[in-house]
Design an enzyme around this catalytic site. Structure first.
Site, PDB file in Angstrom:
ATOM      1  N   ARG A  52       0.877  -1.179   0.000  1.00  0.00           N
ATOM      2  CA  ARG A  52       0.000   0.000   0.000  1.00  0.00           C
ATOM      3  C   ARG A  52       0.908   1.222   0.000  1.00  0.00           C
ATOM      4  NH1 ARG A  52       2.442   1.900   3.779  1.00  0.00           N
ATOM      5  NH2 ARG A  52       0.907   3.551   3.720  1.00  0.00           N
ATOM      6  N   GLY A  53       0.276   2.414  -0.119  1.00  0.00           N
ATOM      7  CA  GLY A  53       1.055   3.644  -0.282  1.00  0.00           C
ATOM      8  C   GLY A  53       1.143   3.923  -1.782  1.00  0.00           C
ATOM      9  N   ALA A  54       0.796   5.154  -2.157  1.00  0.00           N
ATOM     10  CA  ALA A  54       0.613   5.461  -3.581  1.00  0.00           C
ATOM     11  C   ALA A  54       1.829   5.107  -4.458  1.00  0.00           C
ATOM     12  CB  ALA A  54       0.236   6.928  -3.736  1.00  0.00           C
ATOM     13  N   ARG A  95      -7.186  -0.571  -7.069  1.00  0.00           N
ATOM     14  CA  ARG A  95      -7.545   0.487  -6.107  1.00  0.00           C
ATOM     15  C   ARG A  95      -7.754   1.782  -6.900  1.00  0.00           C
ATOM     16  NH1 ARG A  95      -4.303   1.072  -0.573  1.00  0.00           N
ATOM     17  NH2 ARG A  95      -6.247   2.049   0.075  1.00  0.00           N
ATOM     18  N   GLN A 212      -1.714   2.193   9.931  1.00  0.00           N
ATOM     19  CA  GLN A 212      -0.429   2.361   9.236  1.00  0.00           C
ATOM     20  C   GLN A 212       0.558   3.152  10.095  1.00  0.00           C
ATOM     21  OE1 GLN A 212      -3.432   2.921   7.825  1.00  0.00           O
ATOM     22  NE2 GLN A 212      -3.449   2.451   5.652  1.00  0.00           N
ATOM     23  N   ASP A 253      -2.056  10.749  -2.156  1.00  0.00           N
ATOM     24  CA  ASP A 253      -2.412   9.732  -3.157  1.00  0.00           C
ATOM     25  C   ASP A 253      -2.774  10.351  -4.497  1.00  0.00           C
ATOM     26  OD1 ASP A 253      -2.932   8.458  -0.398  1.00  0.00           O
ATOM     27  OD2 ASP A 253      -2.764   6.800  -1.828  1.00  0.00           O
ATOM     28  N   ASN A 263      -5.491  12.369   0.519  1.00  0.00           N
ATOM     29  CA  ASN A 263      -4.574  11.531   1.315  1.00  0.00           C
ATOM     30  C   ASN A 263      -5.410  10.735   2.311  1.00  0.00           C
ATOM     31  OD1 ASN A 263      -1.873  10.647   1.925  1.00  0.00           O
ATOM     32  ND2 ASN A 263      -2.002  11.815   3.816  1.00  0.00           N
ATOM     33  N   LYS A 264      -4.742   9.912   3.074  1.00  0.00           N
ATOM     34  CA  LYS A 264      -5.400   9.019   4.031  1.00  0.00           C
ATOM     35  C   LYS A 264      -6.435   9.753   4.881  1.00  0.00           C
ATOM     36  CE  LYS A 264      -5.063   5.515   4.378  1.00  0.00           C
ATOM     37  NZ  LYS A 264      -6.051   4.663   3.666  1.00  0.00           N
TER      38      LYS A 264
HETATM   39  O1  MRU Z   1      -4.488   3.064   2.140  1.00  0.00           O
HETATM   40  P1  MRU Z   1      -3.019   3.311   1.995  1.00  0.00           P
HETATM   41  O2  MRU Z   1      -2.201   2.774   3.135  1.00  0.00           O
HETATM   42  O3  MRU Z   1      -2.500   2.883   0.642  1.00  0.00           O
HETATM   43  O4  MRU Z   1      -2.892   4.890   2.046  1.00  0.00           O
HETATM   44  C1  MRU Z   1      -1.618   5.458   1.969  1.00  0.00           C
HETATM   45  C2  MRU Z   1      -1.634   6.924   2.160  1.00  0.00           C
HETATM   46  O5  MRU Z   1      -2.657   7.552   2.265  1.00  0.00           O
HETATM   47  C3  MRU Z   1      -0.306   7.618   2.108  1.00  0.00           C
HETATM   48  O6  MRU Z   1      -0.296   8.730   2.945  1.00  0.00           O
HETATM   49  C4  MRU Z   1      -0.070   8.089   0.666  1.00  0.00           C
HETATM   50  O7  MRU Z   1      -0.158   7.007  -0.224  1.00  0.00           O
HETATM   51  C5  MRU Z   1       1.243   8.729   0.490  1.00  0.00           C
HETATM   52  S1  MRU Z   1       2.504   7.492   0.649  1.00  0.00           S
HETATM   53  C6  MRU Z   1       3.949   8.032   0.158  1.00  0.00           C
END
Ligand code: MRU
Length: 362
Positions: A52-54, A95, A212, A253, A263-264
């Protein structure tokens, strides 16, 4: 100064056999690798949060295309470049919010078309096979991966340079080596700024419902010996009121052309609280996260995940029987609440559509 110490974690790695992912669902208690050998497995791993993470999702998808090409070519050397479109679609459906996924798939698609003009129509006459595309596509996926790490290191320096004095910072979710090709976006800035003596302590939101912050960010920072204090997501405003917090530093993201930031979930709360308390708000993301095709955050598709993620903890139901849950995975922070966007192409203060366009032109 580029901070390269302790940058040893890699969430995504290509092995001769296939794609190896560090299973982020069970960190930090267990460290297990998941080996993937086909595109369907890669799509499922992205959907199910193994990775996970963009930026990490984008890098993973690029390697997924390599696996797809290897399998399609083995099955049908004459039509693989046409057949692979199905795999690209499957990966794209994993996703919806992180634009890095679509950016990486488009880059791999363009590479296929460049190498094999005429694709997605067969690049050779029906029944004839061209050369195995796997090495060329693997080289491109590796390039995407390496460029992401280089961008993160550069953003680390640019973001750290924006921080004056020394203080506490707050971060949300996980934006470190685990969420990217390596080093991290917001966590990369935190690494660089800590090395430069500008950060006293990091306060990490635990980041419900996937934790996370608690599981991944705290783990990365403890390993790097950067002082970290975990707090419930709702504690941030109370902490800011006490003083001593200079910056909130987060990743993204998807960033719209006007500087709105997805973002999250919980990032928007943090930005509102930061502005109210005079705490600066920094967003750190590579340009692969910037979606110039959308004018504002209103056009961003926000992923809604299963209510079970909110109703339960570790598979154990905690909510009252009969209660329903709403589980948006992301929110949008309006550009007006963002003090700085840091990309590898430069820093945008108080983002506007004009400043974002100028930065993207580089
Ligand atoms: O649902 P996730 O864990 O994929 O969400 C991740 C985030 O929201 C991060 O803050 C975002 O991807 C930036 S990561 C460099």
């Amino acid at each position: 100064m580029t901070e390269t110490r302790h940058d040893s974690i890699r969430a995504v790695e290509w092995t001769g056999q296939g794609l190896s992912l560090l299973d982020q669902r069970i960190l930090p208690l267990r460290h297990e690798q998941v080996l993937l050998e086909d595109a369907a497995g890669v799509a499922a791993a992205i959907r199910d949060m193994v990775v996970r993470g963009a930026p990490a999702i984008g890098v993973t998808a690029a390697y997924g295309v390599v696996l797809a090409a290897r399998a399609r070519y083995a099955r049908s050397p004459a039509t693989w470049a046409q057949d692979i479109e199905q795999d690209l679609q499957l990966l794209a459906a994993s996703r919806p919010t992180a634009v890095n996924l679509f950016w990486a798939l488009e880059r791999m698609r363009t590479h296929i078309h460049t190498l094999y003009p005429g694709s997605p129509a067969p690049s050779t006459k029906q029944g004839e096979g061209g050369a195995d595309p796997t090495p060329a596509l693997l080289a491109e996926a590796r390039k995407i991966h390496e460029e992401d790490i280089a961008a993160n290191r550069h953003m680390g320096e640019l973001g750290a340079a924006c921080i004056e004095g020394r203080g506490r910072v707050i971060t949300h979710c996980n934006t470190g080596s685990l969420a990217t090709g390596g080093y991290g976006t917001a966590l990369g800035v935190i690494r660089s700024a800590y090395a430069a003596g500008k950060i006293e302590r990091v306060f990490a939101d635990e980041t419900r419902p996937w934790l996370q912050g608690a599981r991944l960010t705290a783990w990365e920072l403890v390993q790097d010996q950067i002082p970290v204090t975990l707090m419930a997501d709702g504690a941030a405003a109370h902490l800011m009121r006490q003083g001593g917090v200079t910056w909130a530093i987060v990743g993204s993201d998807r960033i719209a052309a006007n500087g709105d930031v997805a973002n999250k979930i919980g990032t928007y709360n943090l930005a509102v609280a930061a502005r109210y308390h005079g705490v600066k708000f920094m967003v750190v993301a590579p340009t692969s996260t910037v979606d110039m095709k959308i004018k504002s955050g209103a056009e961003i598709h926000i992923e809604n995940r299963s209510p079970d993620e909110v109703l339960s903890l570790n598979g154990q139901r905690v909510a009252a029987p009969g209660a329903e849950a709403w589980n948006p995975s992301f929110d949008v922070t309006p550009a007006a609440l963002v003090d700085v966007i840091v990309t590898e192409k430069g820093v945008v203060h108080a983002p506007t559509p004009e400043k974002m366009a100028a930065m993207m032109r580089g």
